[in-house]
Enzyme design. Structure first.
Site, PDB file in Angstrom:
ATOM      1  N   CYS A  71     -27.848-106.736  89.333  1.00  0.00           N
ATOM      2  CA  CYS A  71     -28.029-105.382  89.882  1.00  0.00           C
ATOM      3  C   CYS A  71     -26.717-104.651  89.618  1.00  0.00           C
ATOM      4  O   CYS A  71     -25.648-105.145  89.980  1.00  0.00           O
ATOM      5  CB  CYS A  71     -28.334-105.489  91.378  1.00  0.00           C
ATOM      6  SG  CYS A  71     -27.633-104.242  92.463  1.00  0.00           S
ATOM      7  N   CYS A  93     -24.393-103.771  92.581  1.00  0.00           N
ATOM      8  CA  CYS A  93     -23.868-104.988  93.228  1.00  0.00           C
ATOM      9  C   CYS A  93     -22.824-105.635  92.336  1.00  0.00           C
ATOM     10  O   CYS A  93     -21.805-106.146  92.807  1.00  0.00           O
ATOM     11  CB  CYS A  93     -24.978-106.004  93.491  1.00  0.00           C
ATOM     12  SG  CYS A  93     -26.443-105.310  94.255  1.00  0.00           S
TER      13      CYS A  93
END
Ligand code: FAD
Length: 444
Positions: A374, A377
């Site tokens: 992600c 992230c």
């Protein structure tokens, strides 16, 4: 006056939660100004897209992410696109590219990147390639990659809930905690494990199961330190564990504090999320406070050397403000009672022999960040490992009485201050969550 020994449980030591909460309240305005209002600290250079996961098949991790996003967000198809996990994890805003080879070749010979102690008078928002230093606890972000990365605005891409959950995220956390098992081999740096990062059969599978059992035992709801002391774990290994667990706590705190309520479409704190992930686990919260003490100590130690540093963004007026804010922070922090004593580490027992292993394992944690499926992230995971890496380098590779100042690039400084800002905001959120739980209990 007393300093937290790395072995202390913060809540039991003289620097209690409330001491660190008070100190944090005092330092937060300066830290906020530094990280949110200055170009120097708001733009971070990293290689976010150019590196493959070096430990397992990258594709399987991405697949895991997309699948888990669909699994975990109910009826994802029915909600607006912008709320879907894949969308939530994307980066916002324009990115400035890394300088081209031609630009690099044309640059003046004078050092531009503002190593500590250099007399840097030119614009250095654009940084050139870093040289790796033996004392680094993180791998340079251009290691083994063709592309050297982009500049990303940290202000435009706050760390918060993204919907990155399930197997993909668990694989990454498991691999990180595996680095904590000093008696076992480091995670094999090879993609040959195929689709799943984790072996299913044979000796490797048994070893993996044992790593996970260790971790589950360490993270179960036991009084702080109990499990670790039974094992007579040495100080350095314990500190390694606390750093990664404290980082995990900080990430969990941010996603709970800025959670997307999919019914109302509003962002805000999710008390149940905090209760499930942190309130039941005092050791995890204690590790967050531990990290605050550790990173703040590193910044305080750097304070005197930052007086001569030029924070160059190309705008002299802003640079002066940046410098003044950094000085305000380090002077205040330096005036507080000592909160962390790094001199106790790597000195007794097997400590000195563990230093290289400790450093290599931490470097491996930074490599694992390329496996996060992600974008947002991965951005914050990379930044925070680089920030902890810089803190560890300042604490353990820089003798308090030596003239040998560690060279820190601009990227490391940006990571270090933003990591402290992340922990600082987590401390504030944990305090708010604790207050909410207490008022719920009073009402009940
Ligand atoms: P996880 O948080 O995935 O934890 C897995 C296991 O680790 C737990 O079951 C527990 O046994 C143990 N554990 C949990 N916390 C601790 C601790 N503090 N110390 C020790 N052990 C612990 N999601 C977002 O929404 N936003 C983000 O910005 C974000 N950033 C991430 C960055 C990285 C590097 C990674 C790996 C994941 C990130 N995630 C992010 C995902 C998030 O961290 C969780 O993995 C996800 O929300 C699923 O949570 P979970 O409850 O299943 O447990």
């Amino acid at each position: 006056v007393c300093a937290i020994s790395p072995k202390a449980i913060v809540s039991d030591a003289c620097a209690s939660y409330s001491t660190l909460d008070d100190l944090n309240r005092d330092l937060r305005p300066a830290l906020h100004n530094i990280t949110q209002k200055t170009d120097f600290f708001a733009y971070y250079r990293l290689n976010l897209f150019g590196k493959e996961c070096p430990f397992w098949n990258d594709e399987s991790s991405m697949c895991g992410n997309i699948a888990c996003a669909v699994n975990t967000l109910d009826n994802e198809e029915d909600i607006p696109e912008i709320w879907r996990a894949e969308e939530l994890g994307k980066l916002e805003g324009p990115k400035a590219n890394h300088p081209t080879r031609k630009l690099q070749a044309d640059r003046p010979k004078k050092p531009l990147q503002g190593m500590l102690g250099d007399d840097v008078g030119e614009s250095c928002v654009v940084e050139y390639d870093d040289e790796c230093d033996d004392r680094d606890y993180c791998v340079p972000d251009d290691e083994g990659a063709g592309s050297k990365g982009d500049y990303v605005s940290l202000v435009d891409n706050p760390e918060r809930f993204t919907g990155y959950v399930g197997e993909g995220a668990h694989h990454v956390w498991n691999a990180i905690y595996r680095e904590n098992c000093f008696s076992k081999a480091s995670f094999p740096k090879s993609a040959s494990l195929g689709k799943s990062p984790f072996p299913k059969k044979g000796a490797a599978a048994n070893e993996f199961q044992s790593v996970m059992r260790d971790h589950e035992r360490q993270t179960s709801n036991t009084p702080p330190s109990a499990g670790l002391e039974e094992e007579d774990e040495c100080l350095e290994k314990r500190v390694f564990y606390r750093v990664i667990s404290g980082m995990h706590t900080s990430i969990s705190t941010h996603l709970c504090a800025e959670y997307l309520n999919q019914t109302t479409g509003k962002w805000g704190p999710n008390l149940q999320c905090y209760k499930d992930r942190l309130h039941k686990f005092p050791e995890r919260v204690s590790n967050l406070y531990f990290n605050y003490a550790l990173v703040l100590r590193a910044i305080t130690k750097l304070g005197p050397y930052l007086k001569g540093y030029t924070f160059c963004s190309g705008d002299p007026a802003q640079d002066a403000i940046t410098k003044a804010s950094v000085q305000a922070l380090t002077t205040k922090a330096g005036g507080a009672p000592p909160i962390f004593d790094e001199t106790l580490m790597f000195v007794n027992g097997e400590g000195p022999s563990l230093k290289e292993d400790f450093r290599n394992r931490f470097r491996n944690v930074s490599r694992i960040m390329d496996c996060v499926g992600c974008d947002k992230c991965r951005l914050w995971g990379k930044l925070q490992t680089a920030g902890y890496g810089a803190a560890l380098k300042v604490l353990f590779e820089f003798d308090n009485n030596s003239e040998d100042v560690p060279s820190l690039s601009r990227t490391e400084l940006v990571a270090l201050f933003n990591t402290l800002a992340r922990i600082s905001s987590s401390l504030e959120s944990v305090y708010d969550f604790r207050t909410m739980v207490e008022s719920e209990e009073t009402e009940a």
